[in-house]
Design an enzyme around this catalytic site. Sequence first.
Site, mmCIF file in Angstrom:
data_model
loop_
_atom_site.group_PDB
_atom_site.id
_atom_site.type_symbol
_atom_site.label_atom_id
_atom_site.label_comp_id
_atom_site.label_asym_id
_atom_site.label_seq_id
_atom_site.Cartn_x
_atom_site.Cartn_y
_atom_site.Cartn_z
ATOM 1 N N ASP A 216 0.783 -1.195 -0.021
ATOM 2 C CA ASP A 216 -0.068 0.067 0.164
ATOM 3 C C ASP A 216 0.916 1.420 -0.046
ATOM 4 O O ASP A 216 1.506 1.508 0.820
ATOM 5 C CB ASP A 216 -0.739 -0.013 1.257
ATOM 6 N N ASP B 138 -2.922 4.552 -2.475
ATOM 7 C CA ASP B 138 -3.800 5.488 -1.679
ATOM 8 C C ASP B 138 -4.257 6.673 -2.203
ATOM 9 O O ASP B 138 -3.478 7.499 -2.566
ATOM 10 C CB ASP B 138 -3.195 5.708 -0.351
ATOM 11 N N GLU C 37 -6.548 3.732 -5.638
ATOM 12 C CA GLU C 37 -7.998 4.085 -4.721
ATOM 13 C C GLU C 37 -8.267 5.524 -5.418
ATOM 14 O O GLU C 37 -7.731 6.231 -5.595
ATOM 15 C CB GLU C 37 -7.592 4.171 -3.508
ATOM 16 N N HIS D 31 -10.798 -1.856 4.515
ATOM 17 C CA HIS D 31 -10.483 -1.596 5.724
ATOM 18 C C HIS D 31 -11.275 -0.214 5.989
ATOM 19 O O HIS D 31 -11.120 0.267 7.382
ATOM 20 C CB HIS D 31 -8.928 -1.356 5.977
ATOM 21 N N ASP D 32 -12.104 0.304 4.994
ATOM 22 C CA ASP D 32 -12.698 1.555 5.440
ATOM 23 C C ASP D 32 -14.337 1.450 5.280
ATOM 24 O O ASP D 32 -14.906 2.239 5.446
ATOM 25 C CB ASP D 32 -12.423 2.808 4.242
HETATM 26 O O1 TEU Z 1 -9.075 6.404 2.213
HETATM 27 C C1 TEU Z 1 -9.490 7.649 1.381
HETATM 28 C C2 TEU Z 1 -10.729 8.078 2.035
HETATM 29 O O2 TEU Z 1 -11.033 9.131 1.565
HETATM 30 C C3 TEU Z 1 -11.322 7.317 2.746
HETATM 31 O O3 TEU Z 1 -10.627 7.553 4.333
HETATM 32 C C4 TEU Z 1 -12.835 7.445 2.868
HETATM 33 O O4 TEU Z 1 -13.177 8.495 2.339
HETATM 34 C C5 TEU Z 1 -13.403 7.501 4.241
HETATM 35 O O5 TEU Z 1 -12.602 6.393 5.060
HETATM 36 C C6 TEU Z 1 -14.942 7.538 4.199
HETATM 37 O O6 TEU Z 1 -15.208 6.840 5.408
HETATM 38 C C7 TEU Z 1 -7.524 6.127 2.143
HETATM 39 C C8 TEU Z 1 -7.443 5.169 3.063
HETATM 40 O O7 TEU Z 1 -7.956 4.025 2.365
HETATM 41 C C9 TEU Z 1 -7.912 5.255 4.460
HETATM 42 O O8 TEU Z 1 -8.058 4.350 5.326
HETATM 43 C C10 TEU Z 1 -7.109 6.445 5.017
HETATM 44 O O9 TEU Z 1 -7.515 7.053 6.167
HETATM 45 C C11 TEU Z 1 -7.111 7.812 3.813
HETATM 46 O O10 TEU Z 1 -7.143 7.424 2.570
HETATM 47 C C12 TEU Z 1 -5.845 8.641 4.384
HETATM 48 O O11 TEU Z 1 -4.711 8.231 4.157
#
Ligand code: TEU
Length: 542
Positions: A102, A203, A245, A319-320
């Site tokens: 990542d 990311d 992403e 994970h989000d």
């Molecule tokens: O996520 C991008 C992101 O915008 C997400 O965090 C989403 O908008 C948010 O979770 C809405 O619930 C990436 C990674 O996957 C995330 O884990 C990180 O927190 C974020 O970028 C910052 O690096």
Amino acid sequence: MLDKTKFGWWKSAVFYQIYPKSFLDANGDGIGDIRGIIQKLGYLEKLGVDGIWLSPVCASPQVDNGYDISDYQAIWPTFGTMEDMDLLIREAKERGISIIMDLVLNHTSDQHRWFQEALKDRENPYHDYYVWRDGTPDAPPNDMQAVFGGSMWTYVPHLRQYYFHQFAVQQPDLNWENPVLRRELYDMIRFWVDKGVEGFRLDVIDQIAKDPDRKITGNGPRLHEFLEELSREAFIEEGLVTVGEAWGADVERARKYSAQDGRELSMVFQFEHICLDQKPGGEKWDWIPLPLVRLKRCVERWQQGLHGQGWNSLFMNNHDLPRIVSRWGDDGKYRVESAKMLATMLYGLEGTPYIYQGEELGMTNIRLPIEAYDDLEIKNLYAERLAKGYGEEEVMASIYARGRDNARTPMQWSAAEHAGFSQAEPWLPVNPNYREINAQAALADPGSVFFYYQSLIALRKCYPVFQDGSFTLLEPESERLFTYTRSAETEELLVVCNFTGESVPYLRPEPFANAELLLSNYEPAAGVLRPYEAQMLYRRKR
Ligand code: TEU
Ligand code: CA
């Protein structure tokens, strides 16, 4: 065996996402680690996955659980050592499993050496690695609001400047306009390629070309120029798999990202389908029941829009995101059936599937007291919405349904204490249903979600129609059934999914009357689909 030196090997691959903090704790400190992942490579080999997307393992103060990197070429000591990482890469490769790292290229941690240098003075050579604007304490350059709450601008008094951060205050955005910075990032990527990493997840890659003066974060003016340079300078080997992403991707943009000519990326994670149950005009925390007809039309658009013109990723968990069996299935009476149905819907599609750790067990969401949550996004939401006058019950309902920690509870390995994840109290509570839902029980049950995923993965390697069949949506107006075909020159697939908890009358289309049943989550019965019943049928055209 896949030839991973060849462009496009990922089209018949299935990847598995590991969130290292929650996967397996091998040294008894309550936090997952790299040695724990190495211990479970046999499990992943049995499942049949071809690669592991590893959420960040680099040095980090863990404000955003590793998405705030303080050294791109060092391992966070709690996860282990660089030798552990070398061993993981080697041991995985011996099992035919690629490591996909990542890469967080949009921002660093504020503890990164570059940012610490940048803070010293405006003339420091690292100052321009970040995005600064002159200003006075009471007047940020504009009113842009950060993803995790608050202003996107933070003032540094001794510099009389603001720095820009799309996420947390501790995640200053990198300035991609600076070619010296870009070169440093490309060199870092080559460091990991030389170590044997065979792919990268990028990311928020569609946010790197930010233009704050015009309030642009996603899809900035130089985005594709930067991606082509990144691909040319860093993703040199044609076998490197790259997945970006891209929360702001639509089909047209995704065609550019994933044009199968190696100019940019192999594919992107787009999020249009997974946002369909968000209340129109609301935030992610305000939801509506899944509008199935809109989901079907969305999937149709992406399948047909990229067929022969790009490549889809296929996922409903990460994970989000909250766990899909709780979100669009039934995590109660029909947990197993609905987990299998959702997987059948996804694995019949064109694209590369991604399994998120625990999805193959049908793991579910969790409800915790607010003080037990870890995620800064949850904590900020709680404070912000209470301050805005929302009722606590309403705010907790949003966290239960939509919070990222739903996906981050420890992997459930067995019915032993702490679900076999650790000998110590885990950093985040284990879901109490671990006694019933765990890998050990799944491996002892031929009817488990695990073995269903294992079959889906194996099937996708047996029939070319999974890779190159064209998509046709059937019964588009049905609010209960999601059925579609994939057609290739000599073979055809029919996927039938009952998205409801009721039985639904169903007659197969004539050409499939005597088709071969590849997989189902029930013993099929004529003329009816039971609650969350799914069927995958196959026929040779001639
Ligand atoms: O996520 C991008 C992101 O915008 C997400 O965090 C989403 O908008 C948010 O979770 C809405 O619930 C990436 C990674 O996957 C995330 O884990 C990180 O927190 C974020 O970028 C910052 O690096
Ligand atoms: Ca540990």
